[in-house]
Design an enzyme around this catalytic site. Structure first.
Site, PDB file in Angstrom:
ATOM      1  CG  HIS A 117     -45.204  26.075 -33.630  1.00  0.00           C
ATOM      2  ND1 HIS A 117     -46.085  25.860 -32.589  1.00  0.00           N
ATOM      3  CD2 HIS A 117     -44.793  27.359 -33.500  1.00  0.00           C
ATOM      4  CE1 HIS A 117     -46.197  26.960 -31.880  1.00  0.00           C
ATOM      5  NE2 HIS A 117     -45.423  27.895 -32.404  1.00  0.00           N
ATOM      6  CB  THR A 122     -42.599  31.064 -34.198  1.00  0.00           C
ATOM      7  OG1 THR A 122     -43.573  30.405 -33.390  1.00  0.00           O
ATOM      8  CG2 THR A 122     -43.195  32.341 -34.780  1.00  0.00           C
ATOM      9  CG  HIS A 148     -37.674  28.752 -29.637  1.00  0.00           C
ATOM     10  ND1 HIS A 148     -37.610  30.040 -30.145  1.00  0.00           N
ATOM     11  CD2 HIS A 148     -38.890  28.630 -29.063  1.00  0.00           C
ATOM     12  CE1 HIS A 148     -38.744  30.666 -29.870  1.00  0.00           C
ATOM     13  NE2 HIS A 148     -39.546  29.838 -29.221  1.00  0.00           N
ATOM     14  CB  THR A 206     -42.537  26.708 -27.090  1.00  0.00           C
ATOM     15  OG1 THR A 206     -41.970  27.975 -27.421  1.00  0.00           O
ATOM     16  CG2 THR A 206     -43.055  26.750 -25.663  1.00  0.00           C
TER      17      THR A 206
HETATM   18  P1  A2P Z   1     -42.993  30.519 -29.519  1.00  0.00           P
HETATM   19  O1  A2P Z   1     -42.617  30.636 -30.958  1.00  0.00           O
HETATM   20  O2  A2P Z   1     -41.864  30.745 -28.597  1.00  0.00           O
HETATM   21  O3  A2P Z   1     -43.651  29.204 -29.200  1.00  0.00           O
HETATM   22  P2  A2P Z   1     -49.556  33.059 -28.812  1.00  0.00           P
HETATM   23  O4  A2P Z   1     -50.297  31.758 -28.685  1.00  0.00           O
HETATM   24  O5  A2P Z   1     -48.985  33.560 -27.528  1.00  0.00           O
HETATM   25  O6  A2P Z   1     -50.328  34.084 -29.556  1.00  0.00           O
HETATM   26  O7  A2P Z   1     -48.293  32.739 -29.709  1.00  0.00           O
HETATM   27  C1  A2P Z   1     -48.391  32.019 -30.883  1.00  0.00           C
HETATM   28  C2  A2P Z   1     -47.003  31.610 -31.311  1.00  0.00           C
HETATM   29  O8  A2P Z   1     -46.254  32.754 -31.732  1.00  0.00           O
HETATM   30  C3  A2P Z   1     -46.184  30.957 -30.247  1.00  0.00           C
HETATM   31  O9  A2P Z   1     -45.528  29.898 -30.859  1.00  0.00           O
HETATM   32  C4  A2P Z   1     -45.265  32.029 -29.728  1.00  0.00           C
HETATM   33  O10 A2P Z   1     -44.031  31.708 -29.171  1.00  0.00           O
HETATM   34  C5  A2P Z   1     -45.114  32.925 -30.933  1.00  0.00           C
HETATM   35  N1  A2P Z   1     -45.051  34.328 -30.507  1.00  0.00           N
HETATM   36  C6  A2P Z   1     -45.962  35.001 -29.778  1.00  0.00           C
HETATM   37  N2  A2P Z   1     -45.614  36.299 -29.634  1.00  0.00           N
HETATM   38  C7  A2P Z   1     -44.437  36.460 -30.287  1.00  0.00           C
HETATM   39  C8  A2P Z   1     -43.541  37.556 -30.500  1.00  0.00           C
HETATM   40  N3  A2P Z   1     -43.787  38.767 -30.019  1.00  0.00           N
HETATM   41  N4  A2P Z   1     -42.416  37.315 -31.210  1.00  0.00           N
HETATM   42  C9  A2P Z   1     -42.150  36.101 -31.702  1.00  0.00           C
HETATM   43  N5  A2P Z   1     -42.946  35.023 -31.534  1.00  0.00           N
HETATM   44  C10 A2P Z   1     -44.075  35.183 -30.838  1.00  0.00           C
END
Ligand code: A2P
Length: 222
Positions: free
Chosen positions: A68, A70, A153, A155
């Site tokens: 996905h 975000t 992006h 991940t």
């Molecule tokens: P990303 O979008 O780079 O994949 P988690 O499982 O750690 O709670 O994170 C859930 C999702 O939200 C993941 O996709 C993660 O990164 C994104 N995410 C987590 N923390 C943040 C943050 N502080 N700012 C932006 N995106 C975040």
């Protein structure tokens, strides 16, 4: 009431449809396999292992679940700007809609593996307007001056003990170097595109043909 308290998700974003997830997983694994074997990569192995020892990149990066992009990390309402974002007209209007995301580059660092998403004007309506998504990446001071949506992006994998939030930070770091005029070292013409090295373990593959990925704008509660 209690229902309202849980009404905000962990995050909003575009969720790639299953068919394209499989294709991207294949393409990205092929890329890691090839990167691993390049002399240029082996020359900089120390960035990855702390030693000049071989790494198996396919093992090095752990998959992080459903692919996905975000848009807004809400943390169930605890994140700054979460409520405002959820109330945006575009978020309500487009919730559940399918979009075509353009994956324009793949990047690898000792911490993360990701795909850059180049957002259209329409898609940017769903990006947090105050650029707080960029600001959340506090470890990249120059990020505040980057164009809106630079951080977008997918991940693809994280090294052991690295959180996925790091992927956006790593991407912004590379884009900041580009913006500052750092050309990087063009190391290889690969089938998929041009591979550039930006130092300290940062690799970027600009895709010759961006990958078009159908994705549903929705949210994740976990
Ligand atoms: P990303 O979008 O780079 O994949 P988690 O499982 O750690 O709670 O994170 C859930 C999702 O939200 C993941 O996709 C993660 O990164 C994104 N995410 C987590 N923390 C943040 C943050 N502080 N700012 C932006 N995106 C975040």
């Amino acid at each position: 009431g209690p229902l309202e308290e849980v009404s905000l998700p962990l995050f909003f974003g575009w969720f790639l449809l299953t068919s394209i997830q499989d294709k991207i997983k294949c393409t990205s694994m092929d890329f890691l396999k090839t990167l691993d074997t390049l002399e240029a990569f082996k020359k900089h192995l120390i960035d990855f292992s702390g030693k000049a020892e071989e790494v198996d990149l396919e093992q090095y990066f752990q998959p992080t679940g459903i692919l996905h992009c975000t848009t807004k990390f809400c943390n169930y309402g605890k994140a700054e700007g979460a409520k405002e974002y959820a109330e945006k007209q575009a978020v309500k209007d487009f919730y559940g809609s399918i979009f075509d995301l353009s994956l324009s580059a793949l990047f690898v660092t000792p911490r993360t593996f990701g795909a850059r998403v180049s957002l259209t004007e329409e898609q940017l309506q769903l990006w947090p307007a105050d650029a707080d998504a960029e600001k959340q990446a506090e470890s990249v001071p120059a990020a505040a001056s980057m164009p809106l949506g630079s951080r977008a992006h997918v991940t693809l994998g994280c090294a052991e003990n690295v959180e996925p939030v790091q992927t956006g930070v790593d991407l912004l770091e590379i884009l900041t170097l580009q913006q500052e005029g750092q050309q990087g070292e063009q190391v290889e013409e690969m089938e998929l595109g041009t591979l550039t090295y930006y130092g300290t373990g940062k690799w970027l593959l600009n895709l010759r043909e961006p990958i078009s990925a159908p994705a549903c704008f929705s949210s994740f509660y976990g």
